[in-house]
Design a protein around this motif. Structure first.
Motif, PDB file in Angstrom:
ATOM      1  N   GLY A 156      37.367 -30.814   0.699  1.00 40.22           N
ATOM      2  CA  GLY A 156      36.712 -31.815  -0.145  1.00 40.22           C
ATOM      3  C   GLY A 156      37.044 -31.652  -1.604  1.00 40.22           C
ATOM      4  O   GLY A 156      36.646 -32.451  -2.425  1.00 40.22           O
ATOM      5  N   GLY A 157      37.813 -30.605  -1.946  1.00 38.24           N
ATOM      6  CA  GLY A 157      38.170 -30.358  -3.336  1.00 38.24           C
ATOM      7  C   GLY A 157      39.421 -31.110  -3.735  1.00 38.24           C
ATOM      8  O   GLY A 157      40.098 -31.728  -2.914  1.00 38.24           O
ATOM      9  N   ALA A 158      39.739 -31.048  -5.051  1.00 35.86           N
ATOM     10  CA  ALA A 158      40.934 -31.714  -5.559  1.00 35.86           C
ATOM     11  C   ALA A 158      42.174 -30.979  -5.091  1.00 35.86           C
ATOM     12  O   ALA A 158      42.161 -29.761  -4.887  1.00 35.86           O
ATOM     13  CB  ALA A 158      40.890 -31.763  -7.086  1.00 35.86           C
ATOM     14  N   LEU A 159      43.264 -31.720  -4.926  1.00 40.37           N
ATOM     15  CA  LEU A 159      44.518 -31.122  -4.485  1.00 40.37           C
ATOM     16  C   LEU A 159      45.279 -30.452  -5.613  1.00 40.37           C
ATOM     17  O   LEU A 159      46.290 -29.813  -5.381  1.00 40.37           O
ATOM     18  CB  LEU A 159      45.394 -32.205  -3.822  1.00 40.37           C
ATOM     19  N   LEU A 160      44.813 -30.635  -6.861  1.00 43.83           N
ATOM     20  CA  LEU A 160      45.307 -29.893  -8.025  1.00 43.83           C
ATOM     21  C   LEU A 160      46.738 -30.227  -8.433  1.00 43.83           C
ATOM     22  O   LEU A 160      47.356 -29.494  -9.180  1.00 43.83           O
ATOM     23  CB  LEU A 160      45.197 -28.369  -7.785  1.00 43.83           C
ATOM     24  N   GLY A 161      47.258 -31.354  -7.971  1.00 43.13           N
ATOM     25  CA  GLY A 161      48.623 -31.710  -8.332  1.00 43.13           C
ATOM     26  C   GLY A 161      48.807 -31.909  -9.812  1.00 43.13           C
ATOM     27  O   GLY A 161      49.793 -31.486 -10.406  1.00 43.13           O
ATOM     28  N   ASP A 162      47.837 -32.550 -10.471  1.00 42.38           N
ATOM     29  CA  ASP A 162      47.964 -32.832 -11.896  1.00 42.38           C
ATOM     30  C   ASP A 162      47.902 -31.559 -12.723  1.00 42.38           C
ATOM     31  O   ASP A 162      48.588 -31.432 -13.727  1.00 42.38           O
ATOM     32  CB  ASP A 162      46.856 -33.796 -12.339  1.00 42.38           C
ATOM     33  N   ARG A 163      47.062 -30.600 -12.300  1.00 44.00           N
ATOM     34  CA  ARG A 163      46.978 -29.357 -13.059  1.00 44.00           C
ATOM     35  C   ARG A 163      48.310 -28.617 -12.996  1.00 44.00           C
ATOM     36  O   ARG A 163      48.740 -28.015 -13.975  1.00 44.00           O
ATOM     37  CB  ARG A 163      45.855 -28.473 -12.500  1.00 44.00           C
ATOM     38  N   VAL A 164      48.984 -28.664 -11.857  1.00 42.86           N
ATOM     39  CA  VAL A 164      50.293 -28.019 -11.725  1.00 42.86           C
ATOM     40  C   VAL A 164      51.296 -28.672 -12.660  1.00 42.86           C
ATOM     41  O   VAL A 164      52.054 -28.009 -13.366  1.00 42.86           O
ATOM     42  CB  VAL A 164      50.778 -28.089 -10.262  1.00 42.86           C
ATOM     43  N   ARG A 165      51.268 -30.009 -12.722  1.00 46.20           N
ATOM     44  CA  ARG A 165      52.241 -30.719 -13.546  1.00 46.20           C
ATOM     45  C   ARG A 165      51.982 -30.528 -15.036  1.00 46.20           C
ATOM     46  O   ARG A 165      52.870 -30.729 -15.849  1.00 46.20           O
ATOM     47  CB  ARG A 165      52.240 -32.208 -13.178  1.00 46.20           C
ATOM     48  N   MET A 166      50.756 -30.166 -15.418  1.00 43.36           N
ATOM     49  CA  MET A 166      50.451 -29.942 -16.835  1.00 43.36           C
ATOM     50  C   MET A 166      50.386 -28.451 -17.159  1.00 43.36           C
ATOM     51  O   MET A 166      49.708 -28.029 -18.091  1.00 43.36           O
ATOM     52  CB  MET A 166      49.136 -30.635 -17.198  1.00 43.36           C
ATOM     53  N   ASN A 167      51.106 -27.672 -16.397  1.00 42.57           N
ATOM     54  CA  ASN A 167      51.059 -26.222 -16.536  1.00 42.57           C
ATOM     55  C   ASN A 167      51.526 -25.742 -17.907  1.00 42.57           C
ATOM     56  O   ASN A 167      51.160 -24.651 -18.351  1.00 42.57           O
ATOM     57  CB  ASN A 167      51.920 -25.571 -15.440  1.00 42.57           C
ATOM     58  N   GLU A 168      52.335 -26.566 -18.602  1.00 36.81           N
ATOM     59  CA  GLU A 168      52.850 -26.155 -19.912  1.00 36.81           C
ATOM     60  C   GLU A 168      51.739 -25.976 -20.933  1.00 36.81           C
ATOM     61  O   GLU A 168      51.908 -25.295 -21.945  1.00 36.81           O
ATOM     62  CB  GLU A 168      53.855 -27.185 -20.431  1.00 36.81           C
ATOM     63  N   HIS A 169      50.558 -26.562 -20.682  1.00 37.46           N
ATOM     64  CA  HIS A 169      49.442 -26.446 -21.621  1.00 37.46           C
ATOM     65  C   HIS A 169      48.427 -25.385 -21.179  1.00 37.46           C
ATOM     66  O   HIS A 169      47.391 -25.234 -21.823  1.00 37.46           O
ATOM     67  CB  HIS A 169      48.727 -27.800 -21.751  1.00 37.46           C
ATOM     68  N   ALA A 170      48.736 -24.669 -20.105  1.00 31.68           N
ATOM     69  CA  ALA A 170      47.750 -23.770 -19.497  1.00 31.68           C
ATOM     70  C   ALA A 170      47.281 -22.668 -20.440  1.00 31.68           C
ATOM     71  O   ALA A 170      46.127 -22.238 -20.377  1.00 31.68           O
ATOM     72  CB  ALA A 170      48.315 -23.169 -18.213  1.00 31.68           C
ATOM     73  N   LEU A 171      48.165 -22.183 -21.295  1.00 33.62           N
ATOM     74  CA  LEU A 171      47.816 -21.065 -22.165  1.00 33.62           C
ATOM     75  C   LEU A 171      47.343 -21.493 -23.548  1.00 33.62           C
ATOM     76  O   LEU A 171      47.080 -20.658 -24.403  1.00 33.62           O
ATOM     77  CB  LEU A 171      49.022 -20.120 -22.300  1.00 33.62           C
ATOM     78  N   ASP A 172      47.216 -22.799 -23.758  1.00 34.48           N
ATOM     79  CA  ASP A 172      46.785 -23.318 -25.056  1.00 34.48           C
ATOM     80  C   ASP A 172      45.253 -23.367 -25.095  1.00 34.48           C
ATOM     81  O   ASP A 172      44.638 -24.123 -24.330  1.00 34.48           O
ATOM     82  CB  ASP A 172      47.361 -24.721 -25.267  1.00 34.48           C
ATOM     83  N   PRO A 173      44.603 -22.576 -25.949  1.00 32.04           N
ATOM     84  CA  PRO A 173      43.138 -22.581 -26.003  1.00 32.04           C
ATOM     85  C   PRO A 173      42.554 -23.890 -26.525  1.00 32.04           C
ATOM     86  O   PRO A 173      41.347 -24.133 -26.390  1.00 32.04           O
ATOM     87  CB  PRO A 173      42.817 -21.416 -26.947  1.00 32.04           C
ATOM     88  N   GLY A 174      43.412 -24.742 -27.098  1.00 33.69           N
ATOM     89  CA  GLY A 174      42.940 -26.030 -27.597  1.00 33.69           C
ATOM     90  C   GLY A 174      43.030 -27.135 -26.572  1.00 33.69           C
ATOM     91  O   GLY A 174      42.797 -28.306 -26.886  1.00 33.69           O
ATOM     92  N   VAL A 175      43.366 -26.766 -25.327  1.00 26.23           N
ATOM     93  CA  VAL A 175      43.485 -27.752 -24.249  1.00 26.23           C
ATOM     94  C   VAL A 175      42.666 -27.278 -23.055  1.00 26.23           C
ATOM     95  O   VAL A 175      42.761 -26.111 -22.649  1.00 26.23           O
ATOM     96  CB  VAL A 175      44.951 -27.952 -23.814  1.00 26.23           C
ATOM     97  N   TYR A 176      41.854 -28.160 -22.510  1.00 28.80           N
ATOM     98  CA  TYR A 176      41.124 -27.845 -21.284  1.00 28.80           C
ATOM     99  C   TYR A 176      41.499 -28.879 -20.233  1.00 28.80           C
ATOM    100  O   TYR A 176      41.317 -30.081 -20.442  1.00 28.80           O
ATOM    101  CB  TYR A 176      39.613 -27.852 -21.498  1.00 28.80           C
TER     102      TYR A 176
END
Length: 312
Positions: free
Chosen positions: A84-104
């Protein structure tokens, strides 16, 4: 709560999880957050699957970060049939922002909700707003013409299309293409981009006449994967925001959003009471009377509404 107000990612994540799980604490949480909301700009990105919504969202995140703004992203994904959870495809594609503390970035599951959004999105927007995000980008799941809920949630709605994907035919129909404040023909380096632009222009020309001073939806071309046209898109988003503030449209749009949010919460509470009545003898007794011809369905419904309106 204080940690979330400082924008600490773990605290924000916990609050959004409470929202998604409809925690009993949610009422108190929203009451505490309310004075700290109403500042963030909410931008919705919608369109059919495959038009490049995630790529365009990522490009906008990068542009707003270069401007020094804090950005929140709610990427609504299809629900997993197992968890029932999200498949997380979009989070994978936006991985370049993962370490930016100004992006959630948060992926949210639709959990069967139609219209392209998860039911928890409005409250999640409030959490990100209170956490200090200047811009909140909502990327819808991509369900085609019925994906219109975003227009009620966003300050500005961006509709993305791509040449060669059948969107030209859709341009002549009612539905998703009636909600756009800005239209973006992405992947504009492909053959047929000019045709898609012309069809959009034709569609807008067939719409209801606009009074002088009304916002006229812009049509832009981008190649988001290479960052082409993104600066123009940001400039047009700012132009739309300025127009909204000048004409008071932003106040009215946010008032309608609040009314819809109140209505949704009230209906959810009523549905919960309906579910409780399904196991109650009162509803069963009404059904037996209707089945026996002693009472018509409308009269039964009136009695049921009266029962729902009676305080516990």
């Amino acid at each position: 709560m204080a940690a979330a107000g400082r924008g600490e990612a773990r605290a924000v994540a916990r609050l959004i999880s409470l929202v998604e799980n409809a925690s009993p604490r949610l009422r108190d949480i929203m009451a505490e957050l309310a004075p700290h909301t109403g500042r963030a700009r909410v931008i919705g990105l919608t369109g059919s699957p495959g038009v490049g919504k995630s790529t365009c969202t990522s490009a906008l995140v990068a542009a707003y970060r270069r401007a020094g703004l804090r950005v929140g992203v709610l990427a609504v994904d299809p629900s997993s049939p197992f968890s029932g959870g999200a498949l997380l495809g979009d989070r994978v594609r936006m991985n370049e922002h993962a370490l930016d503390p100004g992006v959630y970035v948060r992926s949210m599951a639709t959990r069967g909700h139609l219209g392209g959004l998860a039911w928890a999105v409005p409250q999640a927007v409030r959490v990100l707003d209170a956490a200090g995000c200047d811009v909140i980008l909502i990327e819808t799941v991509g369900v085609g013409q019925s994906e219109v809920d975003i227009a009620a949630q966003a300050d500005t709605t961006v509709v993305l299309l791509a040449p060669g994907m059948g969107d030209g035919v859709q341009a002549a129909k009612a539905g998703i293409l009636e909600i756009g404040d800005i239209f973006v023909v992405n992947k504009a380096d492909r053959d047929g981009a000019g045709t898609t632009v012309r069809e959009l222009q034709h569609m807008l020309g067939l719409g209801a006449p606009r009074a002088p001073g009304d916002w006229r939806p812009a049509i832009l071309r981008t190649v988001a994967a290479r960052g082409e046209g993104v600066d123009e898109l940001v400039a047009t988003l700012e132009k739309h925001a300025a127009w909204q503030h000048e004409h008071g449209a932003i106040v009215e749009r946010r008032r309608r959003r609040a009314a819809r949010e109140i209505e949704t919460i009230a209906l959810t509470a009523l549905r919960a009471r309906m579910d409780a009545l399904r196991g109650d003898h009162h509803l069963a007794a009404l059904a037996r009377r209707v089945q026996a011809g002693e009472l018509d369905p409308y009269g039964a419904a009136d009695l049921l509404v009266e029962e729902l309106s009676t305080p516990d």
